[in-house]
Design a protein around this motif. Structure first.
Motif, PDB file in Angstrom:
ATOM      1  N   SER A 185      55.369  28.104  47.107  1.00  0.00           N
ATOM      2  CA  SER A 185      56.338  27.389  46.830  1.00  0.00           C
ATOM      3  C   SER A 185      56.399  26.816  45.243  1.00  0.00           C
ATOM      4  N   VAL A 186      55.259  27.199  44.675  1.00  0.00           N
ATOM      5  CA  VAL A 186      55.101  26.721  43.467  1.00  0.00           C
ATOM      6  C   VAL A 186      54.876  28.101  42.530  1.00  0.00           C
ATOM      7  N   GLN A 187      55.121  27.784  41.223  1.00  0.00           N
ATOM      8  CA  GLN A 187      54.923  28.873  40.235  1.00  0.00           C
ATOM      9  C   GLN A 187      53.918  28.741  39.465  1.00  0.00           C
ATOM     10  N   TRP A 188      52.740  29.522  39.697  1.00  0.00           N
ATOM     11  CA  TRP A 188      51.587  29.323  38.880  1.00  0.00           C
ATOM     12  C   TRP A 188      51.690  29.921  37.323  1.00  0.00           C
ATOM     13  N   ILE A 189      51.158  29.178  36.566  1.00  0.00           N
ATOM     14  CA  ILE A 189      51.300  29.581  34.923  1.00  0.00           C
ATOM     15  C   ILE A 189      50.053  30.114  34.347  1.00  0.00           C
ATOM     16  N   LYS A 190      48.985  29.164  34.386  1.00  0.00           N
ATOM     17  CA  LYS A 190      47.868  29.613  33.876  1.00  0.00           C
ATOM     18  C   LYS A 190      46.724  28.885  34.315  1.00  0.00           C
ATOM     19  N   LEU A 191      45.475  29.511  33.954  1.00  0.00           N
ATOM     20  CA  LEU A 191      44.139  28.744  34.362  1.00  0.00           C
ATOM     21  C   LEU A 191      43.522  28.536  32.928  1.00  0.00           C
TER      22      LEU A 191
ATOM     23  N   ASN B 161      41.622  36.578  32.479  1.00  0.00           N
ATOM     24  CA  ASN B 161      40.636  37.356  31.933  1.00  0.00           C
ATOM     25  C   ASN B 161      41.465  38.551  31.199  1.00  0.00           C
ATOM     26  N   PRO B 162      41.017  39.228  30.137  1.00  0.00           N
ATOM     27  CA  PRO B 162      41.555  40.208  29.331  1.00  0.00           C
ATOM     28  C   PRO B 162      41.251  41.412  29.973  1.00  0.00           C
ATOM     29  N   LYS B 163      41.569  41.868  31.347  1.00  0.00           N
ATOM     30  CA  LYS B 163      41.497  43.011  31.980  1.00  0.00           C
ATOM     31  C   LYS B 163      42.442  42.957  33.093  1.00  0.00           C
ATOM     32  N   LEU B 164      42.897  44.346  33.677  1.00  0.00           N
ATOM     33  CA  LEU B 164      43.663  44.402  34.672  1.00  0.00           C
ATOM     34  C   LEU B 164      43.191  43.696  35.948  1.00  0.00           C
TER      35      LEU B 164
ATOM     36  N   LYS C  51      31.137  40.617  44.883  1.00  0.00           N
ATOM     37  CA  LYS C  51      31.129  41.170  43.457  1.00  0.00           C
ATOM     38  C   LYS C  51      31.179  39.771  42.466  1.00  0.00           C
ATOM     39  N   ALA C  52      31.515  38.712  43.140  1.00  0.00           N
ATOM     40  CA  ALA C  52      31.629  37.551  42.088  1.00  0.00           C
ATOM     41  C   ALA C  52      29.938  37.260  41.777  1.00  0.00           C
ATOM     42  N   THR C  53      29.664  37.507  40.638  1.00  0.00           N
ATOM     43  CA  THR C  53      28.173  37.220  40.377  1.00  0.00           C
ATOM     44  C   THR C  53      28.095  35.927  39.644  1.00  0.00           C
ATOM     45  N   THR C  54      28.991  35.243  39.236  1.00  0.00           N
ATOM     46  CA  THR C  54      28.789  33.982  38.699  1.00  0.00           C
ATOM     47  C   THR C  54      29.855  32.904  39.322  1.00  0.00           C
ATOM     48  N   ALA C  55      29.553  31.776  39.336  1.00  0.00           N
ATOM     49  CA  ALA C  55      30.480  30.768  40.059  1.00  0.00           C
ATOM     50  C   ALA C  55      31.763  30.745  39.131  1.00  0.00           C
ATOM     51  N   GLU C  56      31.992  30.971  37.959  1.00  0.00           N
ATOM     52  CA  GLU C  56      33.089  31.119  37.276  1.00  0.00           C
ATOM     53  C   GLU C  56      34.137  32.313  37.754  1.00  0.00           C
ATOM     54  N   GLU C  57      33.459  33.363  37.870  1.00  0.00           N
ATOM     55  CA  GLU C  57      34.273  34.448  38.380  1.00  0.00           C
ATOM     56  C   GLU C  57      34.791  34.110  39.811  1.00  0.00           C
ATOM     57  N   LEU C  58      33.845  33.779  40.809  1.00  0.00           N
ATOM     58  CA  LEU C  58      34.401  33.197  42.008  1.00  0.00           C
ATOM     59  C   LEU C  58      35.391  32.057  41.906  1.00  0.00           C
ATOM     60  N   MET C  59      35.567  31.216  40.865  1.00  0.00           N
ATOM     61  CA  MET C  59      36.239  30.168  40.829  1.00  0.00           C
ATOM     62  C   MET C  59      37.639  30.946  40.245  1.00  0.00           C
ATOM     63  N   ARG C  60      37.532  31.838  39.247  1.00  0.00           N
ATOM     64  CA  ARG C  60      38.707  32.566  38.875  1.00  0.00           C
ATOM     65  C   ARG C  60      39.505  33.315  39.863  1.00  0.00           C
ATOM     66  N   SER C  61      38.608  34.147  40.843  1.00  0.00           N
ATOM     67  CA  SER C  61      39.096  34.872  42.063  1.00  0.00           C
ATOM     68  C   SER C  61      39.759  33.935  43.122  1.00  0.00           C
TER      69      SER C  61
ATOM     70  N   ASP D 134      47.724  43.651  30.174  1.00  0.00           N
ATOM     71  CA  ASP D 134      46.370  43.863  30.504  1.00  0.00           C
ATOM     72  C   ASP D 134      45.595  42.464  30.699  1.00  0.00           C
ATOM     73  N   THR D 135      46.182  41.724  31.356  1.00  0.00           N
ATOM     74  CA  THR D 135      45.635  40.457  31.634  1.00  0.00           C
ATOM     75  C   THR D 135      45.457  40.111  32.961  1.00  0.00           C
ATOM     76  N   CYS D 136      44.603  39.772  33.579  1.00  0.00           N
ATOM     77  CA  CYS D 136      44.697  39.264  35.118  1.00  0.00           C
ATOM     78  C   CYS D 136      45.317  37.993  35.271  1.00  0.00           C
ATOM     79  N   TYR D 137      45.397  37.591  36.460  1.00  0.00           N
ATOM     80  CA  TYR D 137      46.131  36.284  36.628  1.00  0.00           C
ATOM     81  C   TYR D 137      45.164  35.304  36.293  1.00  0.00           C
ATOM     82  N   CYS D 138      44.042  35.339  36.463  1.00  0.00           N
ATOM     83  CA  CYS D 138      43.039  34.348  36.320  1.00  0.00           C
ATOM     84  C   CYS D 138      43.036  34.218  34.584  1.00  0.00           C
TER      85      CYS D 138
END
Ligand code: ZN
Length: 128
Positions: free
Chosen positions: A71-77, A8-11, A25-35, A2-6
């Motif tokens: 071409s890369v494998q993303w790990i985490k933000l 956050n602890p939700k799907l 739907k991105a209400t904050t700069a951080e949400e936009l950044m995570r998206s 139950d963790t988003c790619y970004c």
């Protein structure tokens, strides 16, 4: 999981997917950044362009960006700090680290990004 790619602890369906479907739907700069991070993970080139301010949008590089991120494998933000960027603000910065593997091994992007509102929603302007 139950963790988003970004991170956050939700799907994903309840997190960045909603923003990918409707950027308002991105209400904050951080949400936009995570998206945007999640859009890199999922190679969503159209969304990476849409979430970029029109004056700095790398339209010519879109194909290369998509090719590179596939071409890369993303790990985490890791979001380190945010300044302003709340729903009521019109600008803000987010400092983050993004980790991925490429052929050379583990890589890290450490950037402080500037976000502003354009057309009523948050977009990425560039490095702060
Ligand atoms: Zn997310």
């Amino acid at each position: 999981m139950d963790t988003c790619y970004c991170g956050n602890p939700k799907l994903y369906a309840d997190c960045c997917a909603k923003i990918h479907q409707d950027i308002n739907k991105a209400t904050t700069a951080e949400e936009l950044m995570r998206s945007r991070y999640t859009a890199y993970v999922l190679a969503k080139g159209d969304y990476l362009m849409k979430s970029h301010h029109t004056t700095t949008r790398p339209t010519q590089d879109k194909k290369n960006i998509v090719r590179w991120t596939k071409s890369v494998q993303w790990i985490k933000l890791e979001v380190i700090t945010t300044q302003k960027g709340a729903a009521k603000d019109t600008e803000g910065t987010v400092a983050f680290k993004a980790f991925y593997y490429d052929k050379q091994g583990l890589q890290m992007i450490h950037e402080t990004s500037k976000f502003v509102k354009q057309y009523g929603h948050w977009v990425y302007l560039g490095e702060a």
